[in-house]
Design a protein around this motif. Structure first.
Motif, PDB file in Angstrom:
ATOM      1  N   VAL A   1      17.124  21.436  34.535  1.00  0.00           N
ATOM      2  CA  VAL A   1      18.036  22.349  33.857  1.00  0.00           C
ATOM      3  C   VAL A   1      18.527  21.681  32.581  1.00  0.00           C
ATOM      4  CG1 VAL A   1      20.046  21.499  35.128  1.00  0.00           C
ATOM      5  CG2 VAL A   1      20.068  23.818  34.195  1.00  0.00           C
ATOM      6  N   GLN A   2      18.849  22.486  31.598  1.00  0.00           N
ATOM      7  CA  GLN A   2      19.386  21.944  30.353  1.00  0.00           C
ATOM      8  C   GLN A   2      20.873  21.626  30.513  1.00  0.00           C
ATOM      9  OE1 GLN A   2      18.455  24.846  27.293  1.00  0.00           O
ATOM     10  NE2 GLN A   2      16.634  23.695  26.706  1.00  0.00           N
TER      11      GLN A   2
ATOM     12  N   GLY B   1      23.965  23.837  31.804  1.00  0.00           N
ATOM     13  CA  GLY B   1      23.494  24.820  32.768  1.00  0.00           C
ATOM     14  C   GLY B   1      24.057  24.605  34.162  1.00  0.00           C
TER      15      GLY B   1
ATOM     16  N   LEU C   1      23.189  24.734  38.599  1.00  0.00           N
ATOM     17  CA  LEU C   1      22.270  24.728  39.740  1.00  0.00           C
ATOM     18  C   LEU C   1      23.101  24.840  41.009  1.00  0.00           C
ATOM     19  CD1 LEU C   1      19.608  21.907  39.107  1.00  0.00           C
ATOM     20  CD2 LEU C   1      19.170  24.363  39.273  1.00  0.00           C
TER      21      LEU C   1
END
Length: 121
Positions: A11-12, A15, A17
């Motif tokens: 993920v950048q 971001g 999760l």
């Protein structure tokens, strides 16, 4: 008895999760459950925990960004991770049943196999 952690990925920065930990073989509804992580070249460290009274505890580095929650009916504990930073990159482990020490320590009986979270800058 097994714990399985899943939901990791790439993920950048900035971001989100959501990690989940599922138990098989027994229920952990009456147990402390926690998340730890280990970054490359570093020791494993405490991230978050859900105590017996559903109290939650967080490492200072993730407070305000991560949320731990549990579903006793499903026997799962989740870790919602928001505003991710590159320094959150690590293998994340779930743990259950505290047998010694404190919630923030590593005295848990059961450990999952880990799921990798990579945060790119």
């Amino acid at each position: 008895v097994q714990l399985q952690a899943f939901g990791g990925g790439l993920v950048q920065a900035g971001g989100s999760l959501r990690l989940s930990c599922a138990a098989s073989g027994r229920t952990f509804s009456n147990s402390n459950m926690a998340w730890f992580r280990q970054a490359p070249g570093k020791e494993r460290e405490f991230v978050a925990a859900s105590g017996l009274s559903a109290n939650t505890y967080y490492a200072d580095s993730v407070k305000g960004r991560f949320t731990v929650s549990r579903d006793n009916a499903k026997g799962t504990v989740d870790l919602q991770m928001n505003s991710l930073k590159p320094e959150d990159t690590a293998v994340y482990y779930c743990a259950a049943v505290l047998t010694r020490g404190t919630l923030r320590g590593d005295g848990y009986r059961y450990w999952g196999q880990g799921t990798l979270v990579t945060v790119s800058s």
